[in-house]
Write a protein that holds these residues in place. Structure first.
Motif, PDB file in Angstrom:
ATOM      1  N   ASP A 117       0.628  -0.858   0.321  1.00 42.54           N
ATOM      2  CA  ASP A 117       0.000  -0.291  -0.246  1.00 42.54           C
ATOM      3  C   ASP A 117       1.031   1.322   0.475  1.00 42.54           C
ATOM      4  O   ASP A 117       0.271   2.624  -0.260  1.00 42.54           O
ATOM      5  CB  ASP A 117      -1.048  -0.062   1.226  1.00 42.54           C
ATOM      6  CG  ASP A 117      -1.844  -0.993   1.240  1.00 42.54           C
ATOM      7  OD1 ASP A 117      -2.532  -1.458   0.130  1.00 42.54           O
ATOM      8  OD2 ASP A 117      -2.361  -1.505   2.029  1.00 42.54           O
ATOM      9  N   GLU A 119       4.518   3.734  -1.824  1.00 42.57           N
ATOM     10  CA  GLU A 119       5.072   4.046  -2.339  1.00 42.57           C
ATOM     11  C   GLU A 119       6.108   3.037  -2.940  1.00 42.57           C
ATOM     12  O   GLU A 119       6.164   2.107  -2.875  1.00 42.57           O
ATOM     13  CB  GLU A 119       5.739   4.867  -2.561  1.00 42.57           C
ATOM     14  CG  GLU A 119       4.991   6.455  -2.595  1.00 42.57           C
ATOM     15  CD  GLU A 119       6.321   7.505  -3.030  1.00 42.57           C
ATOM     16  OE1 GLU A 119       5.484   8.614  -2.965  1.00 42.57           O
ATOM     17  OE2 GLU A 119       7.417   7.695  -2.369  1.00 42.57           O
ATOM     18  N   THR A 126       1.522   3.207  -6.006  1.00 36.88           N
ATOM     19  CA  THR A 126       1.868   2.324  -4.998  1.00 36.88           C
ATOM     20  C   THR A 126       2.226   1.372  -5.264  1.00 36.88           C
ATOM     21  O   THR A 126       2.060   0.300  -6.970  1.00 36.88           O
ATOM     22  CB  THR A 126       0.264   2.069  -4.024  1.00 36.88           C
ATOM     23  OG1 THR A 126      -0.412   1.531  -5.262  1.00 36.88           O
ATOM     24  CG2 THR A 126      -0.784   3.224  -3.344  1.00 36.88           C
TER      25      THR A 126
END
Length: 448
Positions: A117, A119, A126
């Protein structure tokens, strides 16, 4: 030994809860060590040596200690028991050593939802959005059936209908999306040059899982496969499954199966298909390498299509294989292990892996990122994920007790020969599997 291992893992998992913390700027620490354990399979060690070097170069003050071996499970098992779990593991849950399965059973792997969830390594979105559709939701990554991710996908290997792209292009043929289109194509190719529509690896009918599981998922939904995988009563003998089985039987009943298929082995049937005797065969990306010296019709070019569906706009499931990464809950440096995991999905890593292995990470962009490292055949076959409504599908059975005499896959796939020879009905096929599942359930109950 099993009881001792399980008990130790539970203790480690509980103690880990006191040391795990939210994502932190790990780089603030002057010196850190990351201990990784890698299964060394057919890809060798070149890629992993590269990744260790690149990670250390890009993360000042980090030292990566790598243990890589074909028997890595046997090496790390006593370490885990002794309270010295590695920070990061590359090992499949299907390994004969049973290490990952034990960690799953004891809830001793770290939850990875925050990694996916968060980067991606490039900072462009994501990580979850980068992964091939359908994989993170599978039991290979979310083993408890609740969408909580405890195993991260490594490489993926799509499997489907292999065909000669040149033949289709030269004859202006559309790859069929529905069963109706599939069977209609059978009439068309027969008129063109007499070739059959389909063949498969006759005496090894297990290859037909590449058709059966997507067909069942199309008729019944993905949850139906979870019920089958757990041997639930009625999971294999119901209206939807019978419809999928009927499509398979129709291939033979309507004259679309290459003559002699049921008596061929894998290389024989694959050679016949490559020589232009059949338009399609079920197989995976490995077929190019396996058949590199086989004769073939002029201009043969590998491509892969999903299994047909009832309707053109249905989800086109692609049967997939997927290796895995994981982080033990008892890892001493879990945040750095998460950063290493993110790094492995970077373009640089994906490209290096393709160059070393000829395979791709389970990411949506991998095919284009590593295009210059792939053969034309592999590039074409991985294009299956870009088909409209394509979604990865993974199927794995729950383990049967040690003294159970039932092999679930044999019970499901061995009857295909009798079905294709019109010696068994689909109803008998389905009921025989149900009877086998009943025995598995009885053995499971007795074992408990």
């Amino acid at each position: 030994m099993k009881k001792r291992f399980a008990a130790s893992v539970m203790i480690l998992a509980m103690s880990a809860a006191t040391v795990l913390s939210p994502l932190t700027a790990f780089a603030e620490t002057e010196e850190q060590e990351l201990n990784i354990a890698i299964f060394q399979g057919g890809y060798g060690d070149t890629y992993w040596n590269q990744m260790v070097e690149l990670f250390e170069q890009s993360h000042e003050g980090i030292k990566v200690n790598m243990t890589i071996s074909p028997t890595i499970g046997d090496i790390i098992r006593p370490q885990i028991v002794a309270g010295n779990a590695p920070d990061f593991i590359c090992l499949n849950d299907g390994g004969e050593d049973g290490v990952i399965l034990s960690l799953i059973k004891e809830h001793a792997l770290l939850n990875l939802n925050d990694v996916f969830d968060g980067e991606n390594y490039a900072g462009t979105g994501t990580l979850r959005d980068d992964i091939t559709d359908g994989i993170l939701e599978s039991t290979k990554c979310a083993p408890y059936g609740d969408d909580e991710i405890y195993l991260a996908p490594f490489n993926s290997g799509p499997q489907g209908l292999i065909y000669n792209k040149t033949f289709f292009d030269e004859n202006n043929l559309e790859v069929p999306k529905t069963w109706d289109e599939f069977f209609a194509l059978g009439d068309t190719v027969k008129e063109i040059d007499g070739r059959a529509l389909f063949t498969y690896q006759g005496i090894y009918p297990g290859y037909m899982e590449e058709m059966l599981w997507p067909a069942i998922a199309n008729e019944c939904g993905e949850d139906a496969l979870k019920k089958i995988a757990n041997y639930e009563e009625g999971s294999f003998n119901n209206e939807g499954v019978l419809k999928a089985l009927t499509h398979i039987k129709e291939i033979a009943d309507n004259g679309y199966l290459l003559d002699g298929t049921v008596g061929m082995n894998h290389t024989e049937s694959q050679t016949e298909m490559m020589l232009g005797k059949a338009a399609f065969i079920t197989n995976g990306t490995w077929m190019e390498n396996e058949m590199q010296d086989a004769p073939r019709e002029d201009g043969f070019e590998f491509a892969m299509a999903p299994i047909p569906t009832e309707n053109a706009d249905d989800v086109h499931y692609v049967f997939d294989s997927c290796e895995q990464f994981s982080i033990p809950a008892a890892a001493k440096n879990p945040e750095l292990a998460k950063e290493f995991l993110r790094f492995l999905y970077s373009d640089e890593s994906v490209s290096a892996f393709a160059e070393a292995s000829g395979a791709l990470y389970a990411t949506k962009s991998a095919r284009e990122v590593a295009k210059d490292k792939l053969s034309t055949a592999i590039y074409n076959m991985y294009g299956i994920y870009e088909e409209a409504n394509a979604s990865s599908l993974i199927m794995s059975f729950a383990a049967v007790p040690a003294d159970c005499k039932i092999n679930p896959k044999d019970e499901i796939f061995n009857p295909i020969t009798s079905v294709m020879n019109d010696e068994m009905t689909v109803e008998e096929w389905a009921q025989n599997v149900e009877d086998a599942f009943a025995q598995v359930r009885a053995d499971m109950e007795a074992a408990n």
